[in-house]
Design an enzyme around this catalytic site. Structure first.
Site, PDB file in Angstrom:
ATOM      1  CB  THR A 146       0.539  18.881  81.517  1.00 29.77           C
ATOM      2  OG1 THR A 146       1.050  18.476  82.773  1.00 29.77           O
ATOM      3  CG2 THR A 146      -0.790  19.579  81.724  1.00 29.77           C
ATOM      4  CB  SER A 183       8.578  15.534  81.363  1.00 30.94           C
ATOM      5  OG  SER A 183       8.471  16.652  82.202  1.00 30.94           O
ATOM      6  CB  THR A 218       5.943  22.214  81.965  1.00 34.12           C
ATOM      7  OG1 THR A 218       5.342  21.674  83.146  1.00 34.12           O
ATOM      8  CG2 THR A 218       4.876  22.626  80.976  1.00 34.12           C
ATOM      9  CG  ASP A 219       7.001  18.950  85.998  1.00 33.17           C
ATOM     10  OD1 ASP A 219       6.709  20.167  86.067  1.00 33.17           O
ATOM     11  OD2 ASP A 219       6.296  18.060  86.500  1.00 33.17           O
TER      12      ASP A 219
HETATM   13  C1  SIN Z   1       5.154  16.680  82.913  1.00 33.43           C
HETATM   14  O1  SIN Z   1       6.154  17.380  83.037  1.00 33.43           O
HETATM   15  O2  SIN Z   1       5.100  15.687  82.149  1.00 33.43           O
HETATM   16  C2  SIN Z   1       3.928  16.933  83.750  1.00 33.43           C
HETATM   17  C3  SIN Z   1       3.771  18.365  84.075  1.00 33.43           C
HETATM   18  C4  SIN Z   1       3.562  19.255  82.893  1.00 33.43           C
HETATM   19  O3  SIN Z   1       3.690  18.890  81.728  1.00 33.43           O
HETATM   20  O4  SIN Z   1       3.236  20.441  83.158  1.00 33.43           O
END
Ligand code: SIN
Length: 318
Positions: A14, A61, A94-95
């Site tokens: 993100t 991710s 974050t995932d």
């Molecule tokens: C990801 O994990 O690539 C998408 C979601 C995020 O980064 O919050």
């Protein structure tokens, strides 16, 4: 503060995402902007000097896999062995950031810092959180004495073993549970809450194995199953029949397992599948007791217990 270089490796997420409207913090596409563009958008970051940038990957991710984690570990290791490099920052979604952080920590145990950072809002947002998170990550990576793998988000520095995503939307989406964060970044300064864990560098033959890989099947297959009210054994039977090497069971409470699921896991173990227990509780740790039916990974969430088991199986050549 070290004046040596900090390497920033981009992997997407993100933090590199964009939406068609600046007020849209949910309906965006992750991994759209290059790491060069993200770094260039932060005033003073590059012009201050000492920043090297490389695009290692560009993905959401949720689609992270172990081949990319392997590539990331080797590239970070390469940079960290250079005397002109003080630390590595990795931008990541974050995932699954906690999985990558745990993997890097387990494989590299780096004596210099690897700091993963991320964002909960896309780069196109009215109030994007990525730029500050990236600046904070660089602050941590430059800090004298910093070592090991950490995750920096919303002004908090989390250890790779404890960090867990706890919220789907809030900017401070991460927690280190009852251990608490390693520290905070405030106005460009790191305030440590507990001393850095002294890392001693890569151990065991895992790094050598990662380097020597020449393609083909490499990762021992390990699946995760969840114990819950009304659980049965059919999922485990199917997984075991598919030839997996290990199963992590996310148990209830202190890693307890429904009796029907337990029987299926015992059958799988008899067939040669390694079984490890974790807990589906977000906080606390599984406390082992003599006579436990299945070994427990104390203090590791199911996804991290899975990585630990994969690395164990890899080390023993299972
Ligand atoms: C990801 O994990 O690539 C998408 C979601 C995020 O980064 O919050």
């Amino acid at each position: 503060m070290s004046s040596k270089n900090i390497v920033i490796l981009g992997t997407g997420g993100t933090i590199a995402g964009t939406a068609s409207r600046a007020c849209d913090n949910v309906g965006y596409t992750a991994a759209q902007l290059t790491i060069d563009a993200l770094v260039a958008a932060i005033p003073g970051l590059v012009s201050g000097g000492g920043i090297l940038v490389e695009q290692l990957a560009q993905l959401d991710s949720k689609d992270m896999d172990f081949d990319l984690m392997r590539r990331l570990a080797l590239r970070a290791h390469e940079f960290l062995t250079r005397s002109d490099v003080a630390g590595v920052v990795v931008t990541h979604g974050t995932d699954t950031i906690e999985e990558t952080a745990f993997f890097l920590q387990s494989v590299l145990g780096p004596t210099k810092p690897i700091v993963l950072t991320c964002a909960m809002r896309p780069a196109s947002s009215l109030q994007a959180d990525g730029p500050q998170n990236m600046l904070d990550a660089v602050t941590v990576a430059r800090n004298d004495g910093a070592n090991g793998v950490t995750v920096v988000c919303a002004g908090m520095v989390h250890g790779a073993v404890e960090v867990q995503k706890m919220h789907t939307y809030k900017l401070d989406a991460f927690s280190s549970g009852d251990v608490g964060p390693v520290g905070y970044v405030e106005e460009g300064r790191l305030r440590l809450i507990r001393p850095w864990t002294e890392n001693t560098g890569p151990s065991s033959g895992i790094l050598k194995k990662l380097m020597a890989w020449g393609g083909g099947d490499f990762w021992p297959e390990v699946e995760i199953v969840l114990s819950h009210a009304g659980a049965g054994g059919s999922t485990v039977a199917a997984i075991a029949a598919s030839g997996v090497k290990g199963i992590v069971v996310a148990g209830t409470g202190n890693g307890t397992v429904h009796e029907k699921l337990e029987q299926a896991l015992l059958d799988a173990r008899t067939a040669g599948v390694r079984i490890v227990r974790s807990t589906r509780c977000a906080n606390g740790r599984v406390m082992s007791r003599p006579g436990d039916v299945f070994e427990a990974r104390e203090g590791l969430s199911p996804v991290k217990a899975r990585i630990a088991l994969m690395l164990d199986l890899l080390a023993t050549g299972a």
